[in-house]
Design an enzyme around this catalytic site. Structure first.
Site, PDB file in Angstrom:
ATOM      1  N   ASP A  61       0.860  -1.330   0.182  1.00  0.00           N
ATOM      2  CA  ASP A  61      -0.095  -0.299  -0.084  1.00  0.00           C
ATOM      3  C   ASP A  61       0.766   1.640  -0.202  1.00  0.00           C
ATOM      4  O   ASP A  61       2.241   1.629   0.276  1.00  0.00           O
ATOM      5  CB  ASP A  61      -1.071  -0.038   1.353  1.00  0.00           C
ATOM      6  CG  ASP A  61      -2.030   1.036   1.254  1.00  0.00           C
ATOM      7  OD1 ASP A  61      -2.207   1.739   0.378  1.00  0.00           O
ATOM      8  OD2 ASP A  61      -2.892   1.685   1.465  1.00  0.00           O
TER       9      ASP A  61
ATOM     10  N   HIS B  56       2.598   3.022  -8.905  1.00  0.00           N
ATOM     11  CA  HIS B  56       2.267   2.375  -9.337  1.00  0.00           C
ATOM     12  C   HIS B  56       3.204   1.243 -10.145  1.00  0.00           C
ATOM     13  O   HIS B  56       4.250  -0.074 -10.200  1.00  0.00           O
ATOM     14  CB  HIS B  56       1.355   1.471 -10.118  1.00  0.00           C
ATOM     15  CG  HIS B  56      -0.224   2.465  -9.796  1.00  0.00           C
ATOM     16  ND1 HIS B  56      -0.410   1.918  -8.038  1.00  0.00           N
ATOM     17  CD2 HIS B  56      -1.041   2.851  -9.178  1.00  0.00           C
ATOM     18  CE1 HIS B  56      -1.444   2.309  -7.659  1.00  0.00           C
ATOM     19  NE2 HIS B  56      -2.225   2.993  -8.792  1.00  0.00           N
TER      20      HIS B  56
ATOM     21  N   LEU C 281      11.283 -20.540  -4.312  1.00  0.00           N
ATOM     22  CA  LEU C 281       9.984 -19.961  -3.878  1.00  0.00           C
ATOM     23  C   LEU C 281       8.736 -19.276  -5.329  1.00  0.00           C
ATOM     24  O   LEU C 281       8.672 -20.187  -6.544  1.00  0.00           O
ATOM     25  CB  LEU C 281      10.397 -18.629  -3.735  1.00  0.00           C
ATOM     26  CG  LEU C 281       9.628 -17.396  -3.513  1.00  0.00           C
ATOM     27  CD1 LEU C 281       9.457 -16.932  -1.902  1.00  0.00           C
ATOM     28  CD2 LEU C 281       9.751 -15.436  -3.911  1.00  0.00           C
TER      29      LEU C 281
HETATM   30  C1  V07 Z   1       1.261  -4.063  -9.757  1.00  0.00           C
HETATM   31  C2  V07 Z   1       2.613  -2.923  -8.502  1.00  0.00           C
HETATM   32  C3  V07 Z   1       3.050  -3.574  -7.142  1.00  0.00           C
HETATM   33  C4  V07 Z   1       2.767  -2.521  -5.756  1.00  0.00           C
HETATM   34  C5  V07 Z   1       1.359  -2.682  -6.252  1.00  0.00           C
HETATM   35  C6  V07 Z   1       0.213  -1.802  -7.029  1.00  0.00           C
HETATM   36  C7  V07 Z   1       0.576  -1.746  -8.410  1.00  0.00           C
HETATM   37  C8  V07 Z   1       3.108  -6.515 -10.262  1.00  0.00           C
HETATM   38  C9  V07 Z   1       1.999  -7.308 -11.044  1.00  0.00           C
HETATM   39  C10 V07 Z   1       1.578  -8.367 -11.053  1.00  0.00           C
HETATM   40  C11 V07 Z   1       0.639  -9.196 -10.670  1.00  0.00           C
HETATM   41  C12 V07 Z   1       0.940 -10.956 -11.439  1.00  0.00           C
HETATM   42  C13 V07 Z   1       1.570 -11.708 -12.049  1.00  0.00           C
HETATM   43  C14 V07 Z   1       3.097 -10.565 -12.133  1.00  0.00           C
HETATM   44  C15 V07 Z   1       2.789  -9.350 -11.691  1.00  0.00           C
HETATM   45  C16 V07 Z   1       1.050  -6.469 -10.695  1.00  0.00           C
HETATM   46  C17 V07 Z   1      -1.078  -4.889 -10.554  1.00  0.00           C
HETATM   47  C18 V07 Z   1      -0.397  -4.363 -10.170  1.00  0.00           C
HETATM   48  C19 V07 Z   1      -2.324  -5.660 -11.412  1.00  0.00           C
HETATM   49  F1  V07 Z   1       1.151 -12.701 -12.386  1.00  0.00           F
HETATM   50  N1  V07 Z   1       3.012  -5.774 -10.018  1.00  0.00           N
HETATM   51  N2  V07 Z   1       2.161  -5.590 -10.133  1.00  0.00           N
HETATM   52  N3  V07 Z   1      -0.114  -6.475 -11.424  1.00  0.00           N
HETATM   53  N4  V07 Z   1       1.905  -3.010  -9.006  1.00  0.00           N
END
Ligand code: V07
Length: 254
Positions: free
Chosen positions: A34, A51, A145
């Protein structure tokens, strides 16, 4: 204790030691990442910049978790509530899995990380599903992991679906109501192959669960920090684990 830990850290970073023999490392760490929007706002940047920065932090934590011998890392990437955000932000967020994986997937494969998804796939855009499915497929034989992304995840929805499925099994005559136990319920949740988290981390100073793993967190240690997710680093992760280990010692490791 802190000194001892920073010693470990130095050794870990030099990779001079076998890292999976450190005692009492939490086997499953879950993180609510967050504070990305707030981080951007403080800099006069659009929320999406936060983000993007937050995405870059994931690698640091994945590497550290892998080195320490953490078995499962669950990251709350997108909640069922997040659809209420402005469309441009949602569209950007839905591009992040493929952005992340286009750069990181080869490294995850090499580092023996297994990618896994927890959440309702149905309402995700097809380009997002395709990227995640590809990562799951390419890492399915990895034994290190487990990187469990909570994507379009909501804990109450998860529990409702579990109850509906169990009720259907009861209607079909496959289970009697008095045979429904906590084990049966756990077997119908999206975490059925995973152990419960040992440690929950939430960044950016909010002290609540926000519909995250309500069932699975029943016995979990919680660690909250004011640090915003884009500012989170290896040192903070080690601090959380250090505090977890101190608590485990105090309670006799139970
Ligand atoms: C998102 C970056 C991290 C901070 C929190 C919100 C924004 C990595 C992914 C992801 C998801 C699935 C996957 C590989 C990577 C991701 C969303 C948002 C929606 F298989 N970061 N990240 N997905 N943020």
């Amino acid at each position: 204790m802190l000194e001892k830990f920073s010693n470990w850290k130095a050794k870990l970073q030099n990779k001079k030691v076998e890292t999976n023999n450190i005692e009492n490392v939490p086997k499953h760490v879950a993180i609510i990442m967050d504070g990305n929007g707030r981080w951007a706002k403080r800099r006069g940047l659009p929320r999406i910049a936060g983000h993007r920065e937050g995405m870059n932090v994931i690698n640091k934590v994945v590497k550290q978790a892998n080195l320490l011998g953490v078995e499962v890392l669950t990251l709350y990437a997108f909640s069922t509530e997040n659809w209420k955000r402005p469309k441009n932000e949602v569209d950007f967020l839905m591009r992040l899995p493929e952005r992340y994986l286009s750069v990181e997937l080869p490294k995850l494969v090499e580092e023996n990380v297994r990618v896994r998804l927890m959440g309702c796939k149905d309402s995700l855009p097809s380009h997002t599903i395709a990227a995640v499915d590809d990562a799951i497929e390419k890492t399915k034989h990895n034994t290190g992991l487990v990187l469990n992304f909570a994507l379009n995840y909501g804990s109450r929805d998860e529990i409702v679906t579990a109850i509906q499925n169990i009720a259907q099994e009861a209607v079909n005559g496959n289970i009697k109501p008095n045979e429904i136990t906590d084990t049966i319920i756990a077997q119908h949740l999206m975490t059925k192959e995973l152990r419960d988290p040992d440690l929950l981390i939430r960044t950016s100073g909010e002290i609540r669960l926000s519909n995250f793993m309500l069932w699975q967190l029943a016995y979990t240690e919680f660690w909250f920090t004011d640090v915003l997710w884009p500012d989170f680093n290896e040192q903070h992760f080690l601090e959380a684990i250090n505090i977890y280990q101190q608590r485990a010692r105090r309670y006799g490791g139970i």
